[in-house]
Write an enzyme that holds these catalytic residues in place. Structure first.
Site, mmCIF file in Angstrom:
data_model
loop_
_atom_site.group_PDB
_atom_site.id
_atom_site.type_symbol
_atom_site.label_atom_id
_atom_site.label_comp_id
_atom_site.label_asym_id
_atom_site.label_seq_id
_atom_site.Cartn_x
_atom_site.Cartn_y
_atom_site.Cartn_z
ATOM 1 N N ASP A 164 -97.109 -72.114 -6.440
ATOM 2 C CA ASP A 164 -97.018 -70.953 -5.003
ATOM 3 C C ASP A 164 -97.387 -71.551 -3.618
ATOM 4 O OD1 ASP A 164 -96.704 -69.518 -7.404
ATOM 5 O OD2 ASP A 164 -97.937 -67.885 -6.987
ATOM 6 N N LYS A 195 -91.340 -66.217 -10.567
ATOM 7 C CA LYS A 195 -91.900 -65.519 -11.284
ATOM 8 C C LYS A 195 -92.129 -64.023 -10.521
ATOM 9 C CE LYS A 195 -96.397 -67.641 -9.835
ATOM 10 N NZ LYS A 195 -96.915 -66.471 -9.066
ATOM 11 N N CYS A 250 -103.358 -67.223 -9.139
ATOM 12 C CA CYS A 250 -102.241 -67.766 -9.744
ATOM 13 C C CYS A 250 -102.568 -69.109 -10.430
ATOM 14 C CB CYS A 250 -100.920 -67.923 -8.788
ATOM 15 S SG CYS A 250 -100.426 -66.140 -8.379
#
Ligand code: ZN
Length: 208
Positions: free
Chosen positions: A14, A95, A156
């Site tokens: 991310d 995602k 995450c």
């Protein structure tokens, strides 16, 4: 430690505009970019995960979720951070695509995009797998060790590492010099690193 070209994989979690400079910017995120860039040079296999949400995603405050709008598909916020030296041959896993389900772990990604970086953030996509099983995919590639870095440590990155402990058959390394927490205190960052190492992730620093 020697990186094995064919069987080691770097998973960058991310590192997108919204998490570096945008609506959910992680304090100090920019500080790890040059370190991640040095890791990128050392690996042949690199996957990048992205948060990728529809505009009315369930994780946003307006829908009763905990977060301000972030990483909305087709906005600049979802783009990989411009300071990242992404490899020319790109493998991206997305995602949080479904409107009613959130996903923190890269192992919950449902879509794999493979393509070529043409210029800055312009990506030519030549393969899309839209029912991705990341652990099965990594197995089919012959990946034996996983190295995880990115944002944010207690969200995450943690979810990815804990999931990897369950779904990936091989050692998982947590690159301590290439992660950043939203809250860099004992309660948040310290606890997250403790949980990850308890799940057998191996904390290491290879660059700094
Ligand atoms: Zn999200």
């Amino acid at each position: 430690m020697k990186i094995e070209e064919d069987t080691d994989l770097l998973l960058i979690v991310d590192v997108q505009n919204d998490f570096v400079t945008g609506s959910l910017a992680v304090p100090g995120a920019k500080d790890i970019i040059s370190v991640i860039n040095r890791y990128i040079k050392r690996f042949k296999h690199i996957f990048l995960s992205r948060d990728m949400h529809p505009v009315n995603h369930c994780s946003f405050v307006a829908q009763g979720g905990p977060w301000p709008p972030h990483c909305v598909a087709d906005t600049d916020g979802t783009k990989l951070y411009s300071g990242l030296d992404v490899p020319k041959d790109l493998s991206i896993v997305d995602k949080g695509i479904s409107i009613d389900k959130d996903a923190y772990s890269a192992f919950e990604a449902t879509q794999l995009l493979e393509g070529t970086l043409l210029h800055a953030s312009i990506i030519y996509i030549d393969t899309i797998i839209d029912k991705l099983d990341l652990s099965a995919h990594l197995r089919s590639m012959g990946i034996k060790r996983l190295f995880v870095c990115g944002l944010a440590t207690e969200y995450c990155v943690k979810a990815t590492v804990l999931d990897a402990a369950k779904k990936f058959d091989g050692p998982v390394f947590l690159l301590l010099d290439a992660i950043k927490a939203v809250k860099a205190d004992h309660e948040n960052m310290g606890k997250a690193i403790y949980e990850m190492t308890k799940s057998n992730a191996i904390p290491i620093t290879l660059i700094t």
